[in-house]
Design an enzyme around this catalytic site. Sequence first.
Site, short mmCIF file in Angstrom:
data_model
loop_
_atom_site.label_atom_id
_atom_site.label_comp_id
_atom_site.label_asym_id
_atom_site.label_seq_id
_atom_site.Cartn_x
_atom_site.Cartn_y
_atom_site.Cartn_z
N LEU A 1 50.77 36.65 32.09
CA LEU A 1 50.56 37.53 30.94
C LEU A 1 49.04 37.66 30.83
CD1 LEU A 1 53.26 36.26 28.44
CD2 LEU A 1 53.35 38.21 29.99
N PRO A 2 48.50 38.82 31.20
CA PRO A 2 47.09 38.99 31.57
C PRO A 2 46.06 38.96 30.44
CG PRO A 2 48.21 41.09 31.60
CD PRO A 2 49.26 40.06 31.30
N CYS A 3 45.85 37.79 29.86
CA CYS A 3 44.86 37.67 28.79
C CYS A 3 43.43 37.85 29.32
CB CYS A 3 45.01 36.33 28.07
SG CYS A 3 44.93 34.89 29.13
N HIS A 4 43.26 37.82 30.64
CA HIS A 4 41.93 38.04 31.21
C HIS A 4 41.44 39.47 30.98
CE1 HIS A 4 44.79 39.09 34.46
NE2 HIS A 4 43.92 40.04 34.74
#
Length: 194
Positions: free
Chosen positions: A161-164
Amino acid sequence: MTSATDPFRSFSPTLTGPPRLAPTDVSYVVDDTAVGRMLLAVRDDGRVLTTAYVPDAGAEERWLARLAAAVSPRVLRHPRPTDAVRRALEDYLAGRARRVEVETDLTLASDFQREVLTGLAASVGYGERTTYAVLAAAVGHPGAARAVGTALGGNPLCVTLPCHRVLPASGGVGGYAGGPAAKEHLLALESRPA
């Protein structure tokens, strides 16, 4: 000792190979990836619980304790059930996939984190970026940029889940569980032409 007093005389187990371990509730592996050392954990049905950075033994122990408390104390270091998430993560990190194609389970996330992470996944696609304030507004909490940042800081499914993709409005890459180099690597990966 006579055969009448030998307690092992009638003991004759059938040996058919190495012992088989009963399935566990949570299987995990610690893997060295292109962006750092990560703990990957799955439920017995294959849903992914954790793709978390564990730079040291202390971080690994903390994630395992969270898994045991929130899911089940039956947590076993068992790589085979994690094969699908390892392959999916490797494909993503090698640029062969635009997302980590796995079914996730947000049991380790708080209600607010679930809201933020599902909103993030739905609104910010591959190669896109947003800010904490914009994401806060998108999930219905305008003015809660700091709370969104805190929620993302505890993301149990980093990369997956791409929190970057969430950056500070002031510039730079901001904080990231894997460190700034890992965040920069992921952003650069997603900036490459297809």
